[in-house]
Design an enzyme around this catalytic site. Structure first.
Site, PDB file in Angstrom:
ATOM      1  N   GLY A  91      47.366  76.703  16.833  1.00 48.16           N
ATOM      2  CA  GLY A  91      46.249  76.683  17.775  1.00 48.16           C
ATOM      3  C   GLY A  91      46.539  75.756  18.926  1.00 48.16           C
ATOM      4  O   GLY A  91      47.125  74.703  18.743  1.00 48.16           O
ATOM      5  N   HIS A  92      46.181  76.170  20.121  1.00 53.06           N
ATOM      6  CA  HIS A  92      46.298  75.262  21.253  1.00 53.06           C
ATOM      7  C   HIS A  92      45.195  75.549  22.253  1.00 53.06           C
ATOM      8  O   HIS A  92      44.720  76.680  22.360  1.00 53.06           O
ATOM      9  CB  HIS A  92      47.687  75.355  21.904  1.00 53.06           C
ATOM     10  CG  HIS A  92      48.024  76.733  22.406  1.00 53.06           C
ATOM     11  ND1 HIS A  92      47.816  77.119  23.693  1.00 53.06           N
ATOM     12  CD2 HIS A  92      48.537  77.798  21.767  1.00 53.06           C
ATOM     13  CE1 HIS A  92      48.203  78.375  23.836  1.00 53.06           C
ATOM     14  NE2 HIS A  92      48.638  78.816  22.672  1.00 53.06           N
ATOM     15  N   ARG A 116      59.204  93.678   1.188  1.00 51.67           N
ATOM     16  CA  ARG A 116      59.336  95.013   1.801  1.00 51.67           C
ATOM     17  C   ARG A 116      58.097  95.879   1.582  1.00 51.67           C
ATOM     18  O   ARG A 116      58.170  97.073   1.357  1.00 51.67           O
ATOM     19  CB  ARG A 116      60.611  95.706   1.294  1.00 51.67           C
ATOM     20  CG  ARG A 116      61.849  95.009   1.809  1.00 51.67           C
ATOM     21  CD  ARG A 116      63.084  95.413   1.087  1.00 51.67           C
ATOM     22  NE  ARG A 116      63.062  94.931  -0.285  1.00 51.67           N
ATOM     23  CZ  ARG A 116      64.163  94.836  -1.037  1.00 51.67           C
ATOM     24  NH1 ARG A 116      65.309  95.189  -0.564  1.00 51.67           N
ATOM     25  NH2 ARG A 116      64.080  94.379  -2.259  1.00 51.67           N
ATOM     26  N   LEU A 151      50.723  58.987  23.844  1.00 50.34           N
ATOM     27  CA  LEU A 151      51.033  57.553  23.825  1.00 50.34           C
ATOM     28  C   LEU A 151      49.757  56.739  24.071  1.00 50.34           C
ATOM     29  O   LEU A 151      49.572  55.657  23.516  1.00 50.34           O
ATOM     30  CB  LEU A 151      52.084  57.223  24.897  1.00 50.34           C
ATOM     31  CG  LEU A 151      52.573  55.778  24.914  1.00 50.34           C
ATOM     32  CD1 LEU A 151      53.349  55.442  23.650  1.00 50.34           C
ATOM     33  CD2 LEU A 151      53.436  55.495  26.146  1.00 50.34           C
ATOM     34  N   ASP A 178      50.853  69.985  15.256  1.00 44.81           N
ATOM     35  CA  ASP A 178      49.822  69.366  16.089  1.00 44.81           C
ATOM     36  C   ASP A 178      50.374  68.243  16.947  1.00 44.81           C
ATOM     37  O   ASP A 178      49.676  67.273  17.246  1.00 44.81           O
ATOM     38  CB  ASP A 178      48.656  68.851  15.224  1.00 44.81           C
ATOM     39  CG  ASP A 178      48.140  69.918  14.289  1.00 44.81           C
ATOM     40  OD1 ASP A 178      47.947  71.040  14.764  1.00 44.81           O
ATOM     41  OD2 ASP A 178      47.960  69.634  13.096  1.00 44.81           O
ATOM     42  N   THR A 184      41.136  74.978  11.952  1.00 46.65           N
ATOM     43  CA  THR A 184      40.173  74.893  10.848  1.00 46.65           C
ATOM     44  C   THR A 184      39.124  73.792  11.043  1.00 46.65           C
ATOM     45  O   THR A 184      38.172  73.717  10.274  1.00 46.65           O
ATOM     46  CB  THR A 184      40.907  74.603   9.521  1.00 46.65           C
ATOM     47  OG1 THR A 184      41.645  73.391   9.681  1.00 46.65           O
ATOM     48  CG2 THR A 184      41.851  75.729   9.145  1.00 46.65           C
ATOM     49  N   GLY A 211      51.112  68.639  19.986  1.00 49.85           N
ATOM     50  CA  GLY A 211      50.703  68.905  21.365  1.00 49.85           C
ATOM     51  C   GLY A 211      51.738  69.761  22.089  1.00 49.85           C
ATOM     52  O   GLY A 211      51.943  69.626  23.296  1.00 49.85           O
ATOM     53  N   LYS A 212      52.362  70.666  21.345  1.00 52.28           N
ATOM     54  CA  LYS A 212      53.418  71.507  21.934  1.00 52.28           C
ATOM     55  C   LYS A 212      52.860  72.436  23.014  1.00 52.28           C
ATOM     56  O   LYS A 212      53.517  72.677  24.024  1.00 52.28           O
ATOM     57  CB  LYS A 212      54.083  72.372  20.842  1.00 52.28           C
ATOM     58  CG  LYS A 212      54.803  71.554  19.790  1.00 52.28           C
ATOM     59  CD  LYS A 212      55.386  72.431  18.713  1.00 52.28           C
ATOM     60  CE  LYS A 212      54.368  73.050  17.780  1.00 52.28           C
ATOM     61  NZ  LYS A 212      53.642  72.116  16.905  1.00 52.28           N
ATOM     62  N   GLN A 250      53.686  75.308  14.408  1.00 56.24           N
ATOM     63  CA  GLN A 250      53.861  74.362  13.288  1.00 56.24           C
ATOM     64  C   GLN A 250      55.045  73.433  13.607  1.00 56.24           C
ATOM     65  O   GLN A 250      55.261  73.158  14.770  1.00 56.24           O
ATOM     66  CB  GLN A 250      54.036  75.084  11.955  1.00 56.24           C
ATOM     67  CG  GLN A 250      52.789  75.797  11.458  1.00 56.24           C
ATOM     68  CD  GLN A 250      52.618  77.169  12.058  1.00 56.24           C
ATOM     69  OE1 GLN A 250      53.544  77.954  12.126  1.00 56.24           O
ATOM     70  NE2 GLN A 250      51.420  77.496  12.493  1.00 56.24           N
TER      71      GLN A 250
END
Ligand code: IMP
Length: 425
Positions: A41-42, A139, A331, A12, A300, A14-15, A224
């Protein structure tokens, strides 16, 4: 230059917004996800239209790109079908092409049931992530390739259903769906995915090699983050994939010749789910960061735990990923806090017992009061904000090349053209 964008904390950071910003460059031809699933999620906001994605890589709204879902990503067909439908329902129906690796594994109904039973102690997202990766390694997985014809899918579901019914019973749960129900639903979602003319299921290695031949550039988007990595994170309070740099190679089937690795760091720290969090603030300042930073999970909706920036974990992430530079997000959320702390010691360890007992060392810096959300030049930031950035650079030994000062696509300070390595103040 190819870029990898990797989270340095517990996710989280902010990628998505950073990838979206970097993908604007016309040279970038593909955005590749290499691990995780719809636990990520974004949100992308374009011209007032808000779009939330969990599986499809960032950059989906640029028509000139291909969004690639690499083999390391696990796919919930229902979620992917839903996201593709969202794209088709937009006012502007154009979007990037989507290439899905034929080697991707599927999240099946039984994986979600198993996660529901055993994921509580870790505080998982409940999306079936851990159990699906367990079956990849065991497998027992069902792959995209297995959905090429219905007979093959029926056979694979039949084989796996027996084992899963037994396992779920042993775990104290119940699984009532029949094989026919599972196959029929799955088939419907997959048909919906496959009928979109912009979607293709195929060979990612071949595609990325073509992009390189044509001198196109690629962004690899980590989901993640480093401390949630199954191998390098705060195990067992981690996700079940490798968000760190190694995951890029195994999860895409591609070795970029040239790669700049960018670590995304939030100006403070957050974490969802259980596990250690040395700089957590269980006080008004923590609540303030949560409210001002809107720190509630995209997937979530859970409130995120909030705390001060921990320079020791950024240093750790820098070492594990071989980071070339940092990008700092949010920031602006620190504006108005009188004194800001940064944890500077002791050295980060994944030995959780030692981590818990360690005495934290903090440095205190003066805060700033001025609104910085409209600032677009580093030199225009208040002195204390510049000092904060400079101090993080000193502590981590890495340049901070972009600074996020608000949620909008344009609310970014560029200190150096992305693509160059080695920027110094
Ligand atoms: P899982 O990935 O659902 O198995 O959850 C394992 C841990 O990773 C839990 O603590 C989750 O809250 C956390 N987690 C998974 N995905 C994300 C994410 O995208 N952001 C932040 N935390 C995540």
């Amino acid at each position: 230059m190819n870029l990898a964008v990797i989270g340095t904390q517990w996710g989280d950071e902010g990628k998505g917004k950073i990838v979206d910003t970097l993908a604007k460059n016309r040279k970038i031809k593909a955005v590749v996800r290499y691990q995780g699933g719809n636990n990520a999620g974004h949100t992308v906001v374009v011209k007032g239209e808000k779009h939330a994605f969990h599986l499809i890589p960032s950059g989906i709204l640029y028509q000139d790109k291909t969004c690639v879902i690499g083999n390391g990503v696990i796919i919930d067909p229902e979620v992917l079908a839903g996201e593709i439908k969202t794209l088709e329902n937009r006012v502007n129906k154009n979007h990037a092409r989507i290439l899905i690796s034929e080697k991707c594994h599927l999240i099946m109904a039984w994986h979600k049931v198993r996660d529901g039973i055993e994921g509580g102690k870790i505080g998982t997202t409940g999306r079936g992530i851990g159990p699906t990766y367990e079956d990849v390694m065991g497998r027992r997985g069902i792959r995209m390739i297995d959905t090429n014809d219905k007979k093959r899918l029926i056979q694979r579901v039949k084989e796996e259903l027996v084992w899963n019914k037994k396992l779920i019973k042993l775990m104290g749960g119940k699984f009532d769906l029949s094989g026919t129900e599972i196959v029929n639903r799955c088939w419907q979602w997959l048909s919906q995915i496959k009928k979109n003319p912009l979607v293709r299921i195929g060979d990612v290695t071949e595609f990325l090699s073509e992009v390189e031949k044509k001198k196109g550039e690629i962004i690899f988007e980590g989901a993640q983050a480093t401390l949630l990595d199954i191998s390098h994170g705060t195990y067992p309070f981690v996700t079940s994939s490798n968000p760190t740099i190694g995951g890029l190679y195994t999860g895409s089937g591609w070795r970029p010749r040239e790669l700049k690795v960018i670590g995304v760091v939030k100006a403070y720290t957050t974490r969802v789910g259980a596990g250690p969090f040395p700089t957590e603030l269980l006080n008004k300042t923590g609540d303030r960061l949560r409210e001002v930073g809107d720190e509630y999970g995209t997937t979530t909706g859970r409130p995120r735990r909030c705390g001060w920036l921990d320079a020791t974990i950024i240093k750790y992430a820098a070492a594990v990923n071989g980071l070339d530079a940092l990008v700092m997000t949010k920031l602006d959320v620190l504006t108005g806090i009188k004194r800001i702390k940064i944890k500077t010691g002791p050295k980060f360890t994944v030995d959780l017992e030692r981590l818990e007992k360690a005495k934290m060392v903090y440095e205190e810096l003066p805060g700033w009061q001025e609104d910085i959300t409209k600032v677009r030049q580093f030199s225009r930031l208040p002195k204390s904000a510049r000092e904060y950035i400079n101090r993080v650079e000193q502590l981590t030994g890495l340049p901070i090349e972009l600074i996020g000062v608000g949620p909008g696509r344009e609310q970014i300070i560029t200190r150096h053209a992305p693509g160059k390595v080695g920027y110094r103040n």
